[in-house]
Design an enzyme around this catalytic site. Sequence first.
Site, PDB file in Angstrom:
ATOM      1  CG  ASP A   1    -110.475  -4.396 -83.678  1.00 52.35           C
ATOM      2  OD1 ASP A   1    -111.477  -5.062 -84.265  1.00 52.35           O
ATOM      3  OD2 ASP A   1    -109.851  -3.567 -84.032  1.00 52.35           O
TER       4      ASP A   1
HETATM    5  C1  BGC Z   1    -111.932  -3.487 -87.171  1.00 54.06           C
HETATM    6  C2  BGC Z   1    -112.755  -2.901 -86.229  1.00 54.06           C
HETATM    7  C3  BGC Z   1    -114.217  -3.519 -86.668  1.00 54.06           C
HETATM    8  C4  BGC Z   1    -114.202  -5.042 -86.323  1.00 54.06           C
HETATM    9  C5  BGC Z   1    -115.387  -5.917 -86.733  1.00 54.06           C
HETATM   10  C6  BGC Z   1    -111.780  -4.864 -87.054  1.00 54.06           C
HETATM   11  O1  BGC Z   1    -110.994  -5.591 -87.951  1.00 54.06           O
HETATM   12  O2  BGC Z   1    -110.547  -2.941 -86.396  1.00 54.06           O
HETATM   13  O3  BGC Z   1    -113.025  -1.450 -86.425  1.00 54.06           O
HETATM   14  O4  BGC Z   1    -115.119  -2.983 -85.920  1.00 54.06           O
HETATM   15  O5  BGC Z   1    -113.050  -5.420 -87.197  1.00 54.06           O
HETATM   16  O6  BGC Z   1    -115.460  -5.941 -87.909  1.00 54.06           O
END
Ligand code: BGC
Length: 760
Positions: free
Chosen positions: A228
């Site tokens: 993530d």
């Molecule tokens: C979120 C993800 C997301 C990623 C990219 C993170 O903060 O938890 O779900 O895909 O950011 O935006």
Amino acid sequence: MTENSASDLTLEEKASLTSGADFWTTKAIDRVGIPSVMMTDGPHGLRKQSGSTDHLGLAASVPATCFPPAVGLGSSFDPEIIERVGAAIGVEAAIEDVAVVLGPGINIKRSPLCGRNFEYFSEDPIVSGILGAASVRGIQSQGVGTSLKHFAANNQEFDRMRASSDVDPRPLREIYLRGFERVVKDAAPWTVMCSYNKLNGVWTSEDPWLLTSVLRDDWGFDGLVVSDWGAVNDRVAGVAAGLDLEMPASGGRTDAQLVAAVRAGTLEESVLDTAAARAIDLVRKAGERPAVDGPLDVDAHHALAREAAGRSIVLLKNDDALLPLAADQRIAVIGAFATEPRFQGAGSSLINPTRVDKALDELRAVGGENIAYAAGFAVEGGAVAASGRKAEELRAEAVGVAAAADVAVLFLGLPAVEESEGFDRDHIDLPAEQLAVLDAVLEVNPRVVVVLSNGGVVALPFADRVPAIIESWLLGQAGGSAVADVLYGAVNPSGKLTETVPVRLEDNPSFGNFPGEFGHVRYGEGLLVGYRWYDAKGLEVTFPFGHGLSYTTFEYGSAAAEVGAGGDITVRLDVTNSGDRDGREIVQVYVAPEKSLVQRAPRELKAFASVALAAGETRAVELVVRREDLAYWDVRVDRWVVESGSYTLDVAASSRDIRSSVTVGVEGDEVHQELTMNSSIGDLMSHPVAGPIVQQALGGLLGGGGDTAAASMMPNDEAMQKMMASFPIGRLAGFPGLPVTFEQIEQLVAAANADGHAVD
Ligand code: BGC
């Protein structure tokens, strides 16, 4: 791109492939022709930021169709429409040359407070797994990859980047990992995104058990694991654990750490090779997608968004067939959400929609002059203004239009500021001002329909006083037209709840264990998540899991079940649309073993089907319960075990509306466990070899009418048997009145172990 492998690359080049070039893209290596690919959010539409990027969604993203978020789409219980929506998102991604869409998110809705519940499907892992797999299949059918997220046990936003989710092995496997397992095995997502949190004290981004033993060795995942965004703690440990790609860029800092670790001998170069090879493989897959030309067919995708939104709406209540409305009825539309719809949640999934339908416009398109409108309350900057004279005026205006109408339709819901990625709610109540408007309207006109817009479950203290309630969740950009379709009956509602609507937050199983403290959240409710808890405790709920009404009625015939050669159970029954409108019913199958060695919920959903039926039509419906879904996770042997015995299958219209039950015998798995001198008499008694011998040798002591000191203190033979069942066998040797020696018991245990039979 030419065919590449990690062996063509220098150490530095390999390391460079394991982290992003910037916010959304991987690094290219021009020397060997490896291009860069782009990943973007997800999950219910494309959020491809144009120009320079930022993480918070502040930079505008290209217009894209905003389909219903998972909270809505999940209520369709329909993999087919979810797959079609996925395919449409795949097309939009392909037009924008996006290699991977960052979704679906399939975390379990453990608490209704989780700020991100709108992005997740259900409190049930089978629902999340089946629907998540459909989404992956749909997107990937277009040659675009997915990222199954957030792996794993990321069920809250509070302290999400640090907290440890402390989960026991059974709930972890049976509730929190089960959906991931299903999607990985059934739909092979190109990538899996590890979560931010720790799991049982270990960062998921550097957990070899999670990222390699479970994901790859147990489930056979052969794609790429991406972090993530910002989830990396120790990059070297992460690569060693199986985290292939770090996103976003680290400015080269962590690449250098990997190079240094290989040179220092603290990281095997072959491990880095594997991560680099997976990155190359991802780029290869992306390169195989044929180029797709735009422009996007905005109208067609909007129409699909409308169909999907219509399928997502849940009719919670409809006393005296108040709905559907007729075009010639005088309708008072009340509530600012009718003109300022809440159709998606905030955070990384925020889509820049191609257009937005407003319920009021759409209702007027049918009802024309018969529609009067009053805002009732104000939505300011996403927040509902709740005080002052203004509120009183708005309320009075609402009462005025309601009094003059045949039916008042109130659009209530959660202000956008109350639910978002990044934080949780601290209550599940609708704003007091909205409830005050509802009360005032009810005083002048009891014929009220409440239409709810909310990403997370809300308490409905008015459920008994309002004749009709529609849960419209967050429905994406076409939500306004879909709600009008349902209110006027162009669409017959068919959605059902993928989560329980509790009476009070305090009834929720995670209450008291959410969101944890000092970096730990203990999943103290164990297996009893969602409806499993309410059923086990016999708690009243406002609307149960699986509930949802239709404008028609369905009759269920009696179910028959058959166990197939591989152990899967096929359930068959006739379902009849007994009303006078075409409709769609979500038929559900809940299962429970009649007896179990381990804790079980009273019943668990194991299969469901969305069945379209014309008015008067009867159809033979077939649902398959997979044998593997009967299994519990056995902590003694660390694997799934299906217990032998009778299982009850409840065919139901909701978790609390069982229409037909059938029982089948299941042949289970054997669990081989060595007997020891500390095994209990009960263990030995149930052993096929040792059991009869023990019975004979200890007959008196076990309640066969013997005359031992122990027997005389117990009320009867049965009580004696129960007490002795847990007595360690080795401790019997030499007990006065017992004709067994220590050596004899040892021999018995050895003989039983040599025979290799199961103990349960
Ligand atoms: C979120 C993800 C997301 C990623 C990219 C993170 O903060 O938890 O779900 O895909 O950011 O935006």
